[in-house]
Design a protein around this motif. Structure first.
Motif, mmCIF file in Angstrom:
data_model
loop_
_atom_site.group_PDB
_atom_site.id
_atom_site.type_symbol
_atom_site.label_atom_id
_atom_site.label_comp_id
_atom_site.label_asym_id
_atom_site.label_seq_id
_atom_site.Cartn_x
_atom_site.Cartn_y
_atom_site.Cartn_z
ATOM 1 N N VAL A 100 1.182 37.023 -10.037
ATOM 2 C CA VAL A 100 1.153 38.508 -9.521
ATOM 3 C C VAL A 100 2.356 38.842 -8.998
ATOM 4 N N LYS A 101 2.921 39.859 -9.380
ATOM 5 C CA LYS A 101 4.063 40.375 -9.136
ATOM 6 C C LYS A 101 4.221 41.873 -8.491
ATOM 7 N N TYR A 102 4.727 42.139 -7.400
ATOM 8 C CA TYR A 102 4.567 43.415 -6.780
ATOM 9 C C TYR A 102 5.915 44.223 -6.973
ATOM 10 N N GLU A 103 5.875 45.201 -7.530
ATOM 11 C CA GLU A 103 7.225 46.147 -7.644
ATOM 12 C C GLU A 103 6.964 47.447 -7.432
ATOM 13 N N VAL A 104 7.907 48.384 -6.957
ATOM 14 C CA VAL A 104 8.099 49.689 -6.819
ATOM 15 C C VAL A 104 8.525 50.294 -7.884
ATOM 16 N N GLY A 105 7.743 51.352 -8.521
ATOM 17 C CA GLY A 105 8.253 51.657 -9.831
ATOM 18 C C GLY A 105 7.314 53.101 -10.221
ATOM 19 N N ASP A 106 7.886 53.799 -10.996
ATOM 20 C CA ASP A 106 6.972 54.934 -11.587
ATOM 21 C C ASP A 106 6.501 54.438 -12.803
ATOM 22 N N VAL A 107 5.214 54.748 -12.741
ATOM 23 C CA VAL A 107 4.410 54.132 -14.012
ATOM 24 C C VAL A 107 4.877 54.879 -15.318
ATOM 25 N N GLU A 108 5.256 56.245 -15.221
ATOM 26 C CA GLU A 108 5.778 56.842 -16.289
ATOM 27 C C GLU A 108 7.079 56.295 -17.012
ATOM 28 N N THR A 109 7.853 55.436 -16.417
ATOM 29 C CA THR A 109 9.079 55.075 -16.865
ATOM 30 C C THR A 109 9.307 53.534 -16.727
ATOM 31 N N ASP A 154 1.688 63.491 -16.895
ATOM 32 C CA ASP A 154 1.210 63.580 -17.992
ATOM 33 C C ASP A 154 0.192 62.343 -18.470
ATOM 34 N N PRO A 155 -0.892 62.648 -17.883
ATOM 35 C CA PRO A 155 -1.916 61.288 -18.111
ATOM 36 C C PRO A 155 -1.567 60.419 -19.612
ATOM 37 N N SER A 156 -1.852 61.393 -20.324
ATOM 38 C CA SER A 156 -1.877 61.006 -21.898
ATOM 39 C C SER A 156 -0.738 60.129 -22.194
ATOM 40 N N GLY A 157 0.169 60.973 -21.903
ATOM 41 C CA GLY A 157 1.830 60.107 -22.230
ATOM 42 C C GLY A 157 1.846 58.932 -21.395
ATOM 43 N N SER A 158 1.645 58.854 -20.371
ATOM 44 C CA SER A 158 1.774 57.690 -19.272
ATOM 45 C C SER A 158 0.934 56.606 -19.705
ATOM 46 N N LEU A 159 -0.236 56.949 -20.015
ATOM 47 C CA LEU A 159 -1.141 55.834 -20.624
ATOM 48 C C LEU A 159 -0.745 55.450 -22.078
ATOM 49 N N GLN A 160 -0.011 56.178 -22.787
ATOM 50 C CA GLN A 160 0.499 55.631 -24.136
ATOM 51 C C GLN A 160 1.742 55.001 -23.927
ATOM 52 N N HIS A 161 2.672 55.060 -22.910
ATOM 53 C CA HIS A 161 3.859 54.195 -22.555
ATOM 54 C C HIS A 161 3.181 52.952 -22.011
ATOM 55 N N VAL A 162 2.094 52.758 -21.047
ATOM 56 C CA VAL A 162 1.649 51.512 -20.676
ATOM 57 C C VAL A 162 1.025 50.865 -21.842
ATOM 58 N N VAL A 163 0.390 51.365 -22.670
ATOM 59 C CA VAL A 163 -0.356 50.589 -23.932
ATOM 60 C C VAL A 163 1.091 50.009 -24.663
ATOM 61 N N ASN A 164 1.946 50.774 -25.163
ATOM 62 C CA ASN A 164 2.965 50.533 -25.938
ATOM 63 C C ASN A 164 3.961 49.429 -25.345
ATOM 64 N N SER A 165 4.152 49.709 -23.883
ATOM 65 C CA SER A 165 5.365 49.021 -23.363
ATOM 66 C C SER A 165 4.942 48.072 -22.385
ATOM 67 N N TRP A 166 3.561 47.958 -21.767
ATOM 68 C CA TRP A 166 3.101 46.919 -20.738
ATOM 69 C C TRP A 166 2.249 45.975 -21.415
ATOM 70 N N LEU A 167 1.301 46.154 -22.267
ATOM 71 C CA LEU A 167 0.299 45.512 -22.618
ATOM 72 C C LEU A 167 0.584 44.486 -23.729
ATOM 73 N N ARG A 190 -6.114 44.532 -21.750
ATOM 74 C CA ARG A 190 -7.068 45.403 -21.352
ATOM 75 C C ARG A 190 -6.363 46.619 -20.406
ATOM 76 N N VAL A 191 -6.904 47.872 -20.267
ATOM 77 C CA VAL A 191 -6.454 48.937 -19.488
ATOM 78 C C VAL A 191 -7.717 49.088 -18.815
ATOM 79 N N MET A 192 -7.743 49.415 -17.398
ATOM 80 C CA MET A 192 -8.942 49.958 -16.657
ATOM 81 C C MET A 192 -8.402 51.057 -15.796
ATOM 82 N N ALA A 193 -9.306 52.046 -15.439
ATOM 83 C CA ALA A 193 -8.907 53.011 -14.470
ATOM 84 C C ALA A 193 -10.107 53.313 -13.735
#
Length: 148
Positions: free
Chosen positions: A32-41, A62-75, A80-83
């Protein structure tokens, strides 16, 4: 864990460390890593298995755009994404929060949140309410997986 607030990252790390120590003093926190950052970027060093948004999505510009960014760039594929969402259309007690707190909120309905998750490229999207009591409609939980 990623949060825009350094204090929240510090608290999360301390809490997680205490929980691990209570379970087994030999366990490591290496995964587990802990980082300060902006979920959108923000971008992780490598894709992750799970992303959890704790009362965050409805506060993003922009909840929709941010979620799209997470799916494309993080996962990772199959990730799985949970909210958890307390501010949503069906939860009438949350309708005054935006004005009461002076913070912009996107309190979409359950069907809208499900659509946002699907539009972001998530499959097997499910939602349910947790801990409903009296006029409190409960916390809306939404989850979905990225195609493998």
């Amino acid at each position: 864990a990623v949060d825009a607030a350094a204090l929240m990252i510090e608290k999360a790390g301390q809490s997680h460390e205490r929980e691990l120590e209570a379970l087994d003093p030999e366990l490591e926190m290496a995964e587990v890593k802990y980082e300060v950052g902006d979920v959108e970027t923000w971008f992780p060093e490598e894709p992750v298995d799970v992303t959890f948004f704790g009362e965050t999505l409805y506060l993003l510009e922009d909840p929709s755009g941010s979620l799209q960014h997470v799916v494309n760039s993080w996962l990772k594929p199959g990730g799985r994404v949970m909210a958890s969402l307390d501010c949503y259309k069906e939860n009438k007690l949350s309708h005054t929060w935006e004005e009461d707190l002076g913070v912009e909120m996107h309190c979409y309905g359950e069907k809208d949140w499900k659509g946002i998750f699907k539009q972001a490229g998530l499959d097997n999207v499910e939602l349910w309410r947790a801990k409903a009591a009296g006029p409190w409609q409960g916390t809306l939980i939404v989850t979905g997986t990225k195609a493998a």
